[in-house]
Structure formats: C-alpha cells, structure tokens
Motif scaffolding. Structure first.
Motif, PDB file in Angstrom:
ATOM      1  N   THR A 131      16.588   4.099   2.676  1.00  0.00           N
ATOM      2  CA  THR A 131      15.458   3.961   1.755  1.00  0.00           C
ATOM      3  C   THR A 131      14.127   4.197   2.472  1.00  0.00           C
ATOM      4  O   THR A 131      13.245   4.861   1.969  1.00  0.00           O
ATOM      5  CB  THR A 131      15.429   2.548   1.131  1.00  0.00           C
ATOM      6  OG1 THR A 131      16.747   2.213   0.757  1.00  0.00           O
ATOM      7  CG2 THR A 131      14.538   2.505  -0.055  1.00  0.00           C
ATOM      8  N   HIS A 132      14.028   3.633   3.648  1.00  0.00           N
ATOM      9  CA  HIS A 132      12.787   3.820   4.392  1.00  0.00           C
ATOM     10  C   HIS A 132      13.104   4.259   5.816  1.00  0.00           C
ATOM     11  O   HIS A 132      13.144   3.443   6.736  1.00  0.00           O
ATOM     12  CB  HIS A 132      11.983   2.515   4.399  1.00  0.00           C
ATOM     13  CG  HIS A 132      11.252   2.320   3.109  1.00  0.00           C
ATOM     14  ND1 HIS A 132      11.569   1.353   2.218  1.00  0.00           N
ATOM     15  CD2 HIS A 132      10.230   3.001   2.565  1.00  0.00           C
ATOM     16  CE1 HIS A 132      10.783   1.442   1.166  1.00  0.00           C
ATOM     17  NE2 HIS A 132       9.959   2.438   1.350  1.00  0.00           N
ATOM     18  N   PRO A 133      13.388   5.561   5.961  1.00  0.00           N
ATOM     19  CA  PRO A 133      13.799   6.039   7.276  1.00  0.00           C
ATOM     20  C   PRO A 133      12.707   5.805   8.313  1.00  0.00           C
ATOM     21  O   PRO A 133      11.531   6.032   8.053  1.00  0.00           O
ATOM     22  CB  PRO A 133      14.016   7.537   7.057  1.00  0.00           C
ATOM     23  CG  PRO A 133      13.235   7.872   5.842  1.00  0.00           C
ATOM     24  CD  PRO A 133      13.193   6.632   5.001  1.00  0.00           C
ATOM     25  N   HIS A 186       7.949  12.556   1.577  1.00  0.00           N
ATOM     26  CA  HIS A 186       7.326  11.554   0.711  1.00  0.00           C
ATOM     27  C   HIS A 186       7.023  10.267   1.480  1.00  0.00           C
ATOM     28  O   HIS A 186       5.978   9.651   1.283  1.00  0.00           O
ATOM     29  CB  HIS A 186       8.235  11.262  -0.486  1.00  0.00           C
ATOM     30  CG  HIS A 186       8.274  12.379  -1.479  1.00  0.00           C
ATOM     31  ND1 HIS A 186       9.137  12.415  -2.539  1.00  0.00           N
ATOM     32  CD2 HIS A 186       7.532  13.512  -1.559  1.00  0.00           C
ATOM     33  CE1 HIS A 186       8.920  13.509  -3.238  1.00  0.00           C
ATOM     34  NE2 HIS A 186       7.967  14.206  -2.670  1.00  0.00           N
ATOM     35  N   GLU A 187       7.964   9.875   2.361  1.00  0.00           N
ATOM     36  CA  GLU A 187       7.743   8.646   3.137  1.00  0.00           C
ATOM     37  C   GLU A 187       6.506   8.786   4.025  1.00  0.00           C
ATOM     38  O   GLU A 187       5.667   7.887   4.109  1.00  0.00           O
ATOM     39  CB  GLU A 187       8.970   8.328   3.997  1.00  0.00           C
ATOM     40  CG  GLU A 187      10.175   7.859   3.206  1.00  0.00           C
ATOM     41  CD  GLU A 187       9.881   6.688   2.291  1.00  0.00           C
ATOM     42  OE1 GLU A 187       8.947   5.925   2.558  1.00  0.00           O
ATOM     43  OE2 GLU A 187      10.582   6.547   1.280  1.00  0.00           O
ATOM     44  N   SER A 188       6.431   9.936   4.684  1.00  0.00           N
ATOM     45  CA  SER A 188       5.319  10.166   5.602  1.00  0.00           C
ATOM     46  C   SER A 188       3.983  10.191   4.845  1.00  0.00           C
ATOM     47  O   SER A 188       2.975   9.627   5.299  1.00  0.00           O
ATOM     48  CB  SER A 188       5.576  11.488   6.334  1.00  0.00           C
ATOM     49  OG  SER A 188       4.431  11.897   6.985  1.00  0.00           O
ATOM     50  N   GLY A 240       0.835  -1.209   0.000  1.00  0.00           N
ATOM     51  CA  GLY A 240       0.000   0.000   0.000  1.00  0.00           C
ATOM     52  C   GLY A 240       0.870   1.260   0.000  1.00  0.00           C
ATOM     53  O   GLY A 240       0.589   2.229  -0.707  1.00  0.00           O
ATOM     54  N   HIS A 241       1.929   1.217   0.785  1.00  0.00           N
ATOM     55  CA  HIS A 241       2.875   2.340   0.867  1.00  0.00           C
ATOM     56  C   HIS A 241       3.525   2.580  -0.504  1.00  0.00           C
ATOM     57  O   HIS A 241       3.665   3.734  -0.944  1.00  0.00           O
ATOM     58  CB  HIS A 241       3.919   1.989   1.942  1.00  0.00           C
ATOM     59  CG  HIS A 241       5.051   2.936   2.065  1.00  0.00           C
ATOM     60  ND1 HIS A 241       5.109   3.910   3.052  1.00  0.00           N
ATOM     61  CD2 HIS A 241       6.200   3.064   1.357  1.00  0.00           C
ATOM     62  CE1 HIS A 241       6.239   4.581   2.930  1.00  0.00           C
ATOM     63  NE2 HIS A 241       6.924   4.092   1.911  1.00  0.00           N
ATOM     64  N   GLU A 242       3.884   1.515  -1.198  1.00  0.00           N
ATOM     65  CA  GLU A 242       4.521   1.670  -2.515  1.00  0.00           C
ATOM     66  C   GLU A 242       3.521   2.188  -3.554  1.00  0.00           C
ATOM     67  O   GLU A 242       3.858   3.055  -4.355  1.00  0.00           O
ATOM     68  CB  GLU A 242       5.146   0.341  -2.984  1.00  0.00           C
ATOM     69  CG  GLU A 242       6.266  -0.185  -2.089  1.00  0.00           C
ATOM     70  CD  GLU A 242       7.426   0.793  -1.903  1.00  0.00           C
ATOM     71  OE1 GLU A 242       7.734   1.541  -2.858  1.00  0.00           O
ATOM     72  OE2 GLU A 242       8.027   0.828  -0.816  1.00  0.00           O
ATOM     73  N   LEU A 243       2.296   1.681  -3.537  1.00  0.00           N
ATOM     74  CA  LEU A 243       1.261   2.196  -4.442  1.00  0.00           C
ATOM     75  C   LEU A 243       1.038   3.690  -4.178  1.00  0.00           C
ATOM     76  O   LEU A 243       0.825   4.470  -5.099  1.00  0.00           O
ATOM     77  CB  LEU A 243      -0.060   1.433  -4.248  1.00  0.00           C
ATOM     78  CG  LEU A 243      -0.374   0.297  -5.215  1.00  0.00           C
ATOM     79  CD1 LEU A 243       0.556  -0.876  -4.997  1.00  0.00           C
ATOM     80  CD2 LEU A 243      -1.819  -0.171  -5.078  1.00  0.00           C
ATOM     81  N   ALA A 244       1.102   4.042  -2.898  1.00  0.00           N
ATOM     82  CA  ALA A 244       0.888   5.441  -2.518  1.00  0.00           C
ATOM     83  C   ALA A 244       1.969   6.344  -3.113  1.00  0.00           C
ATOM     84  O   ALA A 244       1.674   7.439  -3.600  1.00  0.00           O
ATOM     85  CB  ALA A 244       0.859   5.570  -0.992  1.00  0.00           C
ATOM     86  N   HIS A 245       3.226   5.889  -3.112  1.00  0.00           N
ATOM     87  CA  HIS A 245       4.293   6.685  -3.741  1.00  0.00           C
ATOM     88  C   HIS A 245       3.941   6.967  -5.205  1.00  0.00           C
ATOM     89  O   HIS A 245       4.154   8.068  -5.702  1.00  0.00           O
ATOM     90  CB  HIS A 245       5.629   5.920  -3.720  1.00  0.00           C
ATOM     91  CG  HIS A 245       6.414   6.043  -2.446  1.00  0.00           C
ATOM     92  ND1 HIS A 245       6.707   7.259  -1.849  1.00  0.00           N
ATOM     93  CD2 HIS A 245       7.021   5.106  -1.673  1.00  0.00           C
ATOM     94  CE1 HIS A 245       7.451   7.043  -0.760  1.00  0.00           C
ATOM     95  NE2 HIS A 245       7.636   5.748  -0.618  1.00  0.00           N
ATOM     96  N   VAL A 246       3.395   5.941  -5.881  1.00  0.00           N
ATOM     97  CA  VAL A 246       3.089   6.099  -7.306  1.00  0.00           C
ATOM     98  C   VAL A 246       1.953   7.097  -7.510  1.00  0.00           C
ATOM     99  O   VAL A 246       2.082   8.043  -8.293  1.00  0.00           O
ATOM    100  CB  VAL A 246       2.728   4.739  -7.958  1.00  0.00           C
ATOM    101  CG1 VAL A 246       2.294   4.923  -9.409  1.00  0.00           C
ATOM    102  CG2 VAL A 246       3.916   3.782  -7.872  1.00  0.00           C
ATOM    103  N   PRO A 254      16.394   7.077  -3.094  1.00  0.00           N
ATOM    104  CA  PRO A 254      15.437   7.093  -1.973  1.00  0.00           C
ATOM    105  C   PRO A 254      14.547   8.338  -1.961  1.00  0.00           C
ATOM    106  O   PRO A 254      14.940   9.383  -2.463  1.00  0.00           O
ATOM    107  CB  PRO A 254      16.350   7.098  -0.739  1.00  0.00           C
ATOM    108  CG  PRO A 254      17.666   6.616  -1.203  1.00  0.00           C
ATOM    109  CD  PRO A 254      17.785   7.007  -2.638  1.00  0.00           C
ATOM    110  N   PHE A 255      13.382   8.176  -1.377  1.00  0.00           N
ATOM    111  CA  PHE A 255      12.452   9.295  -1.249  1.00  0.00           C
ATOM    112  C   PHE A 255      12.785  10.137  -0.013  1.00  0.00           C
ATOM    113  O   PHE A 255      13.483   9.672   0.889  1.00  0.00           O
ATOM    114  CB  PHE A 255      11.019   8.778  -1.120  1.00  0.00           C
ATOM    115  CG  PHE A 255      10.479   8.177  -2.370  1.00  0.00           C
ATOM    116  CD1 PHE A 255      10.211   8.969  -3.477  1.00  0.00           C
ATOM    117  CD2 PHE A 255      10.232   6.820  -2.459  1.00  0.00           C
ATOM    118  CE1 PHE A 255       9.704   8.416  -4.645  1.00  0.00           C
ATOM    119  CE2 PHE A 255       9.735   6.256  -3.619  1.00  0.00           C
ATOM    120  CZ  PHE A 255       9.471   7.055  -4.718  1.00  0.00           C
ATOM    121  N   SER A 256      12.252  11.350   0.015  1.00  0.00           N
ATOM    122  CA  SER A 256      12.460  12.237   1.163  1.00  0.00           C
ATOM    123  C   SER A 256      11.548  11.820   2.319  1.00  0.00           C
ATOM    124  O   SER A 256      10.615  11.040   2.139  1.00  0.00           O
ATOM    125  CB  SER A 256      12.129  13.669   0.768  1.00  0.00           C
ATOM    126  OG  SER A 256      10.736  13.776   0.565  1.00  0.00           O
TER     127      SER A 256
END
Ligand SMILES: [Zn+2]
Length: 269
Positions: free
Chosen positions: A234-236, A192-194, A129-135, A187-189
């Motif tokens: 990658t995933h802080p 973006h992770e949040s 779900g987290h990865e789909l959300a990045h997209v 890696p994302f910021s």
C-alpha cells in the motif's frame, strides 16, 4: 451488440484522450482523467459507506480529536491548491495495522494502528497530508481511467482472439462492468506515492507543521513493514523514496518559511 458497445467505449476513450488532460496541482504533471467529478464522487461515497459498514469506527477520544483537528488545519490549504472545495470527511477505524486510505471527494480513513508509529502531531499530519494529496492530485480518478483503458484493450483482444465464442465474450464483457468500486480501493503506483509525498509535505508546510516529520514517519513505516507485506504494497518505502523525500523536504522548508510560520525548534523528534 458487443461490437456496438465496444464502438461506444472506443469513442468514449478517444474523447477522454482528447479532452481529459489536466495538470496535477503543485507538481504540474499532466495526466488524463476520464471520470467526471460527479461519478468519481459517488463512487468514492459508496466505497466509503462500504468500508464504514464493515469496519469498527472510533467515534470519539484523543485520537479522533487529533485526526479531525489535523484535517481541519490542512484542508483549507488542500482546497486552495486544488482550486476546489472538497467535502472532507475522515473516519478513524479500529484496525491494528498501520494504514490509511483516500477516496475521491475527500473521504479519508485512518487506522488506529498508525498512531503508535506517527504520534498525534506532526507525524500524523505527515500521513494525513499525504492522503489529502492523493485526493487533490486526483490519483483515484487517474487510476480508474487507466483501468478503463486496460479493460477496453482486453475487450478488444477478446473480440479479435476469442474465435467469437459468445460465452467467452459475455464473460469478458461482464467483467467490464465490474471492478470500479473494487479498483478504487487498490494500492497506488509508485508515481502516485511519490507525488503524494511531495504535495503532502507542501500542505504540512503551508499549515505550519514540521515537514521534517514526514521522512521520519515513512522511515519508521518502512522499518515496520518488513514483517508485514500488506503495508509494503500500500505504501511502498524504499531507498528511492527516502532520497526523494529528502529532496522534497528542502522545498517544503522554503514554503514553510514563506508562509510566515513560527520558526521550528532544533531537529524534530
Ligand atoms: Zn499513499
């Protein structure tokens, strides 16, 4: 010639700043996107092909079935939230480190090292779900846009501060053309992770998964990452992220209830 190219790049950046603003689905955060959908899709496809060529792809088995069925269950909700039909494609990669990635156009990679940490149900749905959300939040495109602006700034600086040395200018100008594909996998910021955490939990909730699995899985990832700096980058995961995850959980539980999902059993395991 450099000045002419630079002027074109400045005009293009100015146009992006005028026309490229849009909001992220669900969070409504404004961001600027200077890459059109076709370009970002083809960059995503190329980067995905390169990864698949280099990595060992797992074609079938329990893990692949679990990953595919989770993507199939989450994808309609992601498309609806984004207002766009993504071409979701997921590859399971035989890699011992617990990691996952997302590319524009809906290409996802899930490494087998994740599975002992997530399990094959709600915990895995949290990561997917987290990865789909990045997209759908277009984080890769936002990051590419930021990189373009950075390169433009560096090029401007080179024009004004390099004493006109053609070799230096040529080297910097050459660097402008590089990096798009490389950058797309970086890696994302934290922002973006949040944001991906929050949207990912909403997708889980809409698809009737247990969103309580998300803070638990990221906590386990954080514990594991202490000895593995690469995952940390990658995933802080830190205290702030854990606090934010808890606050997003309340929102996700409400969404789940409104979606008419069957009630959850006691505390998730
Ligand atoms: Zn992420």
């Amino acid at each position: 010639m450099y000045i002419f190219s630079f002027a074109l790049a400045v005009l293009s950046a100015a146009w992006t700043l005028v026309s490229g603003w849009e909001t992220v689905p669900h969070t409504d955060r404004w961001h600027v996107i200077g890459v059109d959908a076709e370009t970002s899709a083809s960059l995503g496809e190329r980067a995905f092909d390169e990864v698949l060529a280099q990595e060992s792809v797992v074609d079938d088995g329990v893990a692949v079935d679990a990953v595919r069925s989770i993507v199939a269950r989450l994808a309609p909700h992601a498309n609806k939230l984004a207002g766009r039909d993504y071409h979701w494609d997921v590859a399971v990669l035989d890699e011992p480190s617990p990691n996952a990635f997302a590319l524009p156009n809906g290409n996802l990679g899930i490494q087998t090292g994740l599975l002992p940490v997530t399990g094959l149900e709600d915990g895995l749905a949290a990561v997917i779900g987290h990865e789909l959300a990045h997209v759908i939040a277009r984080h890769p495109e936002e990051r590419l846009t930021q990189q373009e602006f950075t390169r433009l700034g560096q090029f401007a600086a080179s024009l004004f501060f390099s004493d006109g040395d053609p070799a230096t200018q040529a080297a910097i100008f050459g660097a402008l053309g590089l990096g798009a594909e490389y950058g797309i996998l970086r890696p994302f910021s934290r922002t973006h992770e949040s944001e991906a955490d929050r949207i990912g939990m909403i997708l889980m909730a809409q698809a009737c998964y247990d969103p309580r699995a998300a803070p638990e899985v990221w906590q386990r990832m954080a514990a594991l990452s202490r000895g593995l700096p690469a995952i940390l980058s990658t995933h802080p995961a830190n205290e702030t992220r854990m606090v934010q995850l808890s606050s997003h959980l309340a929102e996700a539980m409400t969404v789940r209830e409104q979606a008419g999902c069957p009630p959850l059993p006691g505390p998730s395991s």
